[in-house]
Design a protein around this motif. Structure first.
Motif, PDB file in Angstrom:
ATOM      1  N   ALA A 288       0.844  -1.199   0.000  1.00 63.74           N
ATOM      2  CA  ALA A 288       0.000   0.000   0.000  1.00 63.74           C
ATOM      3  C   ALA A 288       0.874   1.243   0.000  1.00 63.74           C
ATOM      4  O   ALA A 288       2.104   1.168   0.083  1.00 63.74           O
ATOM      5  CB  ALA A 288      -0.929  -0.006   1.216  1.00 63.74           C
ATOM      6  N   GLY A 289       0.214   2.402  -0.082  1.00 63.06           N
ATOM      7  CA  GLY A 289       0.957   3.659  -0.100  1.00 63.06           C
ATOM      8  C   GLY A 289       0.095   4.815   0.366  1.00 63.06           C
ATOM      9  O   GLY A 289      -1.132   4.717   0.442  1.00 63.06           O
ATOM     10  N   CYS A 290       0.757   5.916   0.685  1.00 64.46           N
ATOM     11  CA  CYS A 290       0.040   7.114   1.123  1.00 64.46           C
ATOM     12  C   CYS A 290       0.973   8.310   1.017  1.00 64.46           C
ATOM     13  O   CYS A 290       2.175   8.160   0.784  1.00 64.46           O
ATOM     14  CB  CYS A 290      -0.449   6.966   2.565  1.00 64.46           C
ATOM     15  N   ASN A 291       0.399   9.489   1.169  1.00 61.66           N
ATOM     16  CA  ASN A 291       1.165  10.724   1.321  1.00 61.66           C
ATOM     17  C   ASN A 291       1.038  11.168   2.769  1.00 61.66           C
ATOM     18  O   ASN A 291      -0.072  11.240   3.302  1.00 61.66           O
ATOM     19  CB  ASN A 291       0.637  11.810   0.377  1.00 61.66           C
ATOM     20  N   LEU A 292       2.167  11.463   3.381  1.00 57.91           N
ATOM     21  CA  LEU A 292       2.186  11.779   4.806  1.00 57.91           C
ATOM     22  C   LEU A 292       2.758  13.167   5.014  1.00 57.91           C
ATOM     23  O   LEU A 292       3.884  13.450   4.600  1.00 57.91           O
ATOM     24  CB  LEU A 292       3.019  10.727   5.552  1.00 57.91           C
ATOM     25  N   LYS A 293       1.969  14.045   5.636  1.00 58.43           N
ATOM     26  CA  LYS A 293       2.436  15.403   5.925  1.00 58.43           C
ATOM     27  C   LYS A 293       3.317  15.388   7.167  1.00 58.43           C
ATOM     28  O   LYS A 293       2.918  14.876   8.216  1.00 58.43           O
ATOM     29  CB  LYS A 293       1.259  16.345   6.132  1.00 58.43           C
ATOM     30  N   ALA A 294       4.504  15.928   7.040  1.00 56.91           N
ATOM     31  CA  ALA A 294       5.440  16.006   8.167  1.00 56.91           C
ATOM     32  C   ALA A 294       6.486  17.057   7.847  1.00 56.91           C
ATOM     33  O   ALA A 294       6.896  17.223   6.691  1.00 56.91           O
ATOM     34  CB  ALA A 294       6.102  14.658   8.422  1.00 56.91           C
ATOM     35  N   ASP A 295       6.931  17.775   8.882  1.00 55.28           N
ATOM     36  CA  ASP A 295       7.939  18.820   8.684  1.00 55.28           C
ATOM     37  C   ASP A 295       9.332  18.245   8.490  1.00 55.28           C
ATOM     38  O   ASP A 295      10.180  18.844   7.830  1.00 55.28           O
ATOM     39  CB  ASP A 295       7.949  19.773   9.884  1.00 55.28           C
ATOM     40  N   THR A 296       9.579  17.080   9.084  1.00 52.17           N
ATOM     41  CA  THR A 296      10.900  16.459   9.002  1.00 52.17           C
ATOM     42  C   THR A 296      10.763  14.969   8.729  1.00 52.17           C
ATOM     43  O   THR A 296       9.711  14.363   8.972  1.00 52.17           O
ATOM     44  CB  THR A 296      11.681  16.632  10.315  1.00 52.17           C
ATOM     45  N   LEU A 297      11.841  14.379   8.243  1.00 45.11           N
ATOM     46  CA  LEU A 297      11.869  12.944   8.012  1.00 45.11           C
ATOM     47  C   LEU A 297      11.662  12.185   9.315  1.00 45.11           C
ATOM     48  O   LEU A 297      10.899  11.208   9.354  1.00 45.11           O
ATOM     49  CB  LEU A 297      13.211  12.556   7.382  1.00 45.11           C
ATOM     50  N   GLU A 298      12.311  12.639  10.377  1.00 40.21           N
ATOM     51  CA  GLU A 298      12.159  11.956  11.663  1.00 40.21           C
ATOM     52  C   GLU A 298      10.718  12.037  12.168  1.00 40.21           C
ATOM     53  O   GLU A 298      10.211  11.102  12.771  1.00 40.21           O
ATOM     54  CB  GLU A 298      13.124  12.551  12.698  1.00 40.21           C
ATOM     55  N   GLY A 299      10.072  13.152  11.904  1.00 36.83           N
ATOM     56  CA  GLY A 299       8.679  13.295  12.297  1.00 36.83           C
ATOM     57  C   GLY A 299       7.783  12.334  11.546  1.00 36.83           C
ATOM     58  O   GLY A 299       6.846  11.754  12.113  1.00 36.83           O
ATOM     59  N   ALA A 300       8.071  12.152  10.258  1.00 34.99           N
ATOM     60  CA  ALA A 300       7.291  11.205   9.456  1.00 34.99           C
ATOM     61  C   ALA A 300       7.494   9.784   9.967  1.00 34.99           C
ATOM     62  O   ALA A 300       6.534   9.013  10.111  1.00 34.99           O
ATOM     63  CB  ALA A 300       7.703  11.305   7.989  1.00 34.99           C
ATOM     64  N   LYS A 301       8.733   9.418  10.233  1.00 31.34           N
ATOM     65  CA  LYS A 301       9.024   8.083  10.752  1.00 31.34           C
ATOM     66  C   LYS A 301       8.307   7.852  12.079  1.00 31.34           C
ATOM     67  O   LYS A 301       7.743   6.766  12.309  1.00 31.34           O
ATOM     68  CB  LYS A 301      10.532   7.906  10.948  1.00 31.34           C
ATOM     69  N   LYS A 302       8.320   8.849  12.934  1.00 30.26           N
ATOM     70  CA  LYS A 302       7.694   8.720  14.251  1.00 30.26           C
ATOM     71  C   LYS A 302       6.201   8.452  14.117  1.00 30.26           C
ATOM     72  O   LYS A 302       5.648   7.588  14.821  1.00 30.26           O
ATOM     73  CB  LYS A 302       7.941   9.983  15.079  1.00 30.26           C
ATOM     74  N   GLN A 303       5.538   9.177  13.212  1.00 31.86           N
ATOM     75  CA  GLN A 303       4.105   8.955  13.017  1.00 31.86           C
ATOM     76  C   GLN A 303       3.818   7.519  12.584  1.00 31.86           C
ATOM     77  O   GLN A 303       2.895   6.860  13.095  1.00 31.86           O
ATOM     78  CB  GLN A 303       3.568   9.921  11.959  1.00 31.86           C
TER      79      GLN A 303
END
Length: 314
Positions: A288-303
């Protein structure tokens, strides 16, 4: 559905943006079949096919137009779970009769007639059956497109979506005499130099979390720009993260403007489609896939890690 198709003389076909092997293969196979019936068929797309699919018949028609001809009587939307992702302009969309043909469990059922079968391995498998129901004899050209779609979405018959029905339809495709080994070589054993470099950049970022349960990789926008590769051509990179025996989830994050494009593959525990649905995406249980809003790469990973952990303990 076959009655509607037989009754129409002018049809248009469309699939999702950033088309993959199943999207392109099923669309072009159906275009060939409909033309064999004497239909006028327009292939709609805002972009050309990926380079590795340029060998397919009619590939040159992809990306020529995204505007549906005003005389279109029937629009067939293939392999697309929601109408927002259809790679076409919206002129006339609400007026034309729409058949939605798809195998994604997350499909929004946006057609006037919806034929959605989540048990099918691919939309190409469904189109193979449709072509037979239409009374069209499979040609080698159609078979090339259909085989490409099926092996693309089943990972060359490695994914759990492969069923006995998948193999039966594939047998009918092989009976046309197509050179399936050539297609396997192009799709799975041919990669140009810059894509090998891109794979290397992704693998250099490979890390694991949750005692190896999750593998993560990332690619920066600069990686694609430096190598002059569109981000849709990241191919099967995400699958490498599932090779460690302890890994159940592999994630590839690709930097975009203000968000990250996320590709997810899973083995057994986590439902990839359910994970991506949390962030507005979708797909299959194992891909699967999605678009994820995040200010930083680490923030995206954390979510992502927070949701995976929640799903594991639910």
């Amino acid at each position: 559905m076959t009655e509607k198709i037989h009754a129409a003389d002018r049809l248009a076909l469309v699939t999702h943006a950033s088309p993959d092997g199943d999207a392109v293969g099923s669309t072009l196979a159906l275009a060939l079949a409909l033309r064999a019936l004497g239909k006028t068929v327009t292939v709609l797309s805002k972009e050309p096919v990926p380079e590795n699919l340029m060998f397919l018949p009619l590939a040159e028609e992809y990306g020529l137009t995204s505007v549906m001809p005003p005389e279109t009587e029937l629009l067939l939307a293939l392999d697309c779970g929601n109408k927002e992702r259809l790679s076409m302009e919206r002129d006339g969309f609400d007026m034309v009769f729409k058949i939605n043909l798809d195998h994604h469990v997350s499909n929004d059922l946006y057609g006037d007639l919806n034929h959605v079968d989540p048990t099918a391995s691919s939309t190409a498998e469904m189109v193979t059956e449709l072509i037979e129901d239409l009374g069209v004899t499979l040609s080698v050209a159609m078979a090339e497109c259909l085989y490409t779609g099926i092996v693309s979405d089943t990972g060359s018959f490695r994914y759990p979506s492969t069923t006995a029905a998948t193999l039966r339809w594939t047998a009918k495709i092989l009976e046309t005499g197509l050179d399936f080994s050539k297609i396997q070589r192009i799709l799975f054993a041919t990669r140009d130099f810059k894509r090998i470099k891109l794979l290397g950049r992704a693998l250099m970022t490979l890390e694991r979390s949750s005692d190896g349960f999750v593998s993560m990789m990332n690619l920066a926008a600069a990686d694609f720009n430096t190598l002059s590769i569109p981000d849709r051509d990241s191919g099967e990179i995400v699958n490498y993260g599932l090779e460690p025996p302890e890994a159940d989830v592999s994630i590839l994050l690709k930097e975009a403007e203000g968000f990250y494009r996320v590709s997810v593959r899973t083995k057994a525990v986590i439902d990839a489609a359910a994970l991506c649905a949390i962030f507005g995406g979708g797909g299959h249980v194992r891909a699967a896939g999605c678009n994820l809003k995040a200010d930083t790469l680490e923030g995206a990973k954390k979510q992502l890690l927070q949701e995976i952990e929640r799903m594991r303990t639910a």
